[in-house]
Scaffold this motif. Structure first.
Motif, PDB file in Angstrom:
ATOM      1  N   PHE A  49      89.797   9.686 -59.121  1.00 62.99           N
ATOM      2  CA  PHE A  49      88.650  10.377 -59.721  1.00 62.99           C
ATOM      3  C   PHE A  49      88.223   9.743 -61.042  1.00 62.99           C
ATOM      4  N   GLN A  50      89.115   8.975 -61.676  1.00 57.67           N
ATOM      5  CA  GLN A  50      88.744   8.334 -62.933  1.00 57.67           C
ATOM      6  C   GLN A  50      87.720   7.221 -62.736  1.00 57.67           C
ATOM      7  N   ILE A  52      85.046   7.659 -61.154  1.00 60.04           N
ATOM      8  CA  ILE A  52      83.729   8.295 -61.127  1.00 60.04           C
ATOM      9  C   ILE A  52      83.603   9.243 -62.316  1.00 60.04           C
ATOM     10  N   ALA A  55      80.717  11.862 -62.550  1.00 63.70           N
ATOM     11  CA  ALA A  55      80.551  12.897 -61.525  1.00 63.70           C
ATOM     12  C   ALA A  55      79.967  14.177 -62.107  1.00 63.70           C
ATOM     13  N   SER A  95      80.040  18.859 -56.674  1.00 63.68           N
ATOM     14  CA  SER A  95      81.369  19.089 -56.113  1.00 63.68           C
ATOM     15  C   SER A  95      81.332  19.083 -54.591  1.00 63.68           C
ATOM     16  N   LEU A  98      81.186  15.574 -53.255  1.00 63.49           N
ATOM     17  CA  LEU A  98      82.478  14.901 -53.318  1.00 63.49           C
ATOM     18  C   LEU A  98      83.405  15.349 -52.189  1.00 63.49           C
ATOM     19  N   ALA A 102      84.935  13.113 -49.101  1.00 61.47           N
ATOM     20  CA  ALA A 102      86.365  13.028 -48.810  1.00 61.47           C
ATOM     21  C   ALA A 102      86.651  13.419 -47.360  1.00 61.47           C
ATOM     22  N   PHE A 133      91.027  15.352 -53.853  1.00 61.38           N
ATOM     23  CA  PHE A 133      89.664  15.455 -54.359  1.00 61.38           C
ATOM     24  C   PHE A 133      89.192  16.895 -54.533  1.00 61.38           C
ATOM     25  N   PHE A 136      89.815  18.264 -58.087  1.00 59.03           N
ATOM     26  CA  PHE A 136      88.906  17.621 -59.025  1.00 59.03           C
ATOM     27  C   PHE A 136      87.484  18.134 -58.847  1.00 59.03           C
ATOM     28  N   ALA A 137      87.069  18.326 -57.595  1.00 57.40           N
ATOM     29  CA  ALA A 137      85.729  18.839 -57.328  1.00 57.40           C
ATOM     30  C   ALA A 137      85.551  20.236 -57.908  1.00 57.40           C
ATOM     31  N   LEU A 140      84.862  20.292 -61.695  1.00 58.49           N
ATOM     32  CA  LEU A 140      83.583  19.822 -62.245  1.00 58.49           C
ATOM     33  C   LEU A 140      82.732  20.960 -62.812  1.00 58.49           C
ATOM     34  N   PRO A 191      95.083  15.691 -60.222  1.00 59.17           N
ATOM     35  CA  PRO A 191      93.822  16.445 -60.157  1.00 59.17           C
ATOM     36  C   PRO A 191      94.030  17.949 -60.308  1.00 59.17           C
TER      37      PRO A 191
END
Length: 435
Positions: A49-50, A52, A55, A95, A98, A102, A133, A136-137, A140, A191
């Protein structure tokens, strides 16, 4: 102003040892139980994720500025709520994109091949990309909370809460290992730590700001004119978020093409210690954002004081870095990747240049100011890469750093300083006229 900067960087400094210990223990657990090779691939997926950083679409800039001025009037308070709501739901859409990406890569069994991860690892954990992911999504839209706290002048809250991220990642890694899950599923730990920090910041921000959570979570109240206003700041901020990392993170690639393996190794060691050194300065500087965003009759004086303060801090940090980096590098690498004096000096100068630029960068955070910065950043990238290539041929590992110094000073530091001084002076004149 000095108090805000001290609190922000102080909180960051307090959290660094905890973060370092948690990261070291996480590394130890994975390497000890699954091996070094598995650890490398887990980190590759877990830190994907780093790649992007854009995002969040630059939405945080509009949120921070709107929240910083919300106490001026009831109209400004209502506008801040509208901006937060619009940014939140646009990031929900980001999100979803993303997660769909994935799921698509997982459905076609393509993510392992794209990342060159051995089939033995991906076959044991087919949904590892999704599990990495999704947290992380989710983080956001919740990350809006961090920008709200920054707008309130509470960036030290963010830095203190951020300590929980590596701790949560460590706890998650331990639990997943005890559950004996496939190695690639360990990638969800980092994440998940990011998500925990974002969620706590979000709840904290709503409680301290007085914003109504029901208003924020109501998509039916989003206004089109507010979306347009948000994008006026988010668009330029997105350009800055893309161009600055490209310019400063391309040095390794340049050295890999035109330098030697020793050049790349020496640069990597020096850059590894540049990052935390500058992070303390940038963390202190970001606390200036809400202060500068508020209209004041002393804008020019505030900006000058900030430049002076960060010149002193940057000078001290540059001196300490230049003196310590060479013996530290020799100690950690057993003198196998020594940092030359020219490279040490180059990074020290870069620290000072970046420190001097921070007050202007934090001052020019209106839509017009961010647009100006975006143009400067784009020009900086255009000049930085070919200049770094040329200087790498001439100077070795220090060449790309001097390329960054020259391009940053010429296209960011000097133009932004001139613009910030003029805007600050005009703001003082306007405030005097109102009085």
């Amino acid at each position: 102003m000095i108090r805000s900067m001290f609190l922000s960087s102080g909180a960051r400094a307090i959290g660094l040892p905890v973060t370092a210990v948690a990261a070291a223990l996480t590394t130890f657990l994975i390497v000890d139980e699954r091996g070094a090779a598995a650890y490398g691939y887990v980190m590759l997926l877990g830190l994907l994720f780093q790649l992007i950083p854009f995002a969040d679409l630059g939405m945080g800039a509009a949120v921070t500025t709107a929240v910083a001025v919300q106490n001026r009037s009831e109209v400004d308070r209502s506008h801040a709520a509208d901006v937060v709501r619009a940014a939140f739901w646009m990031l929900v859409c980001s999100s979803v994109v993303l997660v769909v990406a994935a799921l698509t890569l997982t459905a076609f069994d393509a993510w392992g091949g794209a990342l060159q991860i051995p089939g033995s690892l991906t076959s044991q954990a087919p949904f590892a990309l999704v599990t990495a992911f999704v947290p992380f999504a989710i983080s956001l839209p919740l990350g809006i909370g961090q920008r709200i706290l920054l707008g309130q002048g509470k960036n030290h809250y963010v830095n203190l809460i951020a300590v929980l991220g590596p701790v949560a990642a460590l706890a998650t890694t331990w639990l997943l290992l005890r559950a004996d899950l496939a190695s690639m599923y360990l990638a969800m730990a980092t994440p998940l730590g990011v998500m925990v920090v974002a969620a706590i910041c979000f709840v904290t921000a709503l409680r301290t700001s007085g914003l109504d959570v029901r208003e924020i979570l109501s998509p039916r109240r989003i206004r089109r004119d507010v979306i347009a206003q948000v994008w006026r700041s988010a668009g330029p901020m997105l350009v800055i978020m893309i161009t600055v990392p490209v310019a400063l993170q391309s040095d390794r690639i340049i050295l890999a093409h035109v330098g030697t393996g020793r050049d790349v190794a020496s640069y990597s060691v020096a850059a590894q210690f540049y990052t935390p050194t500058f992070s303390l300065i940038s963390t202190a500087a970001v606390a200036l954002w809400p202060i500068f965003a508020q209209e004041t009759s002393h804008a020019l004086r505030q900006w000058k004081r900030a430049v002076a303060a960060l010149a002193v801090v940057g000078g001290m940090a540059a001196f300490c870095y230049g003196v310590l980096i060479r013996p530290v590098a020799d100690l950690l690498t057993n003198a196998k990747a020594p940092v030359d004096l020219s490279l040490a000096v180059a990074f020290a100068v870069l620290i000072l240049v970046m420190a001097l630029h921070q007050p202007s960068a934090m001052f020019l955070t209106t839509a017009d100011g961010l647009r100006f910065q975006a143009i400067c950043s784009a020009l900086m990238v255009v000049v930085n890469i070919p200049l770094s290539l040329y200087l790498a041929h001439q100077m070795g590992s220090a060449g790309p750093v001097w390329g960054s110094i020259i391009s940053t000073a010429a296209f960011q530091l000097i133009p932004a300083a001139i613009r910030a001084a003029r805007v600050a002076r005009n703001r003082e004149i306007e405030m005097a006229a109102r009085a």
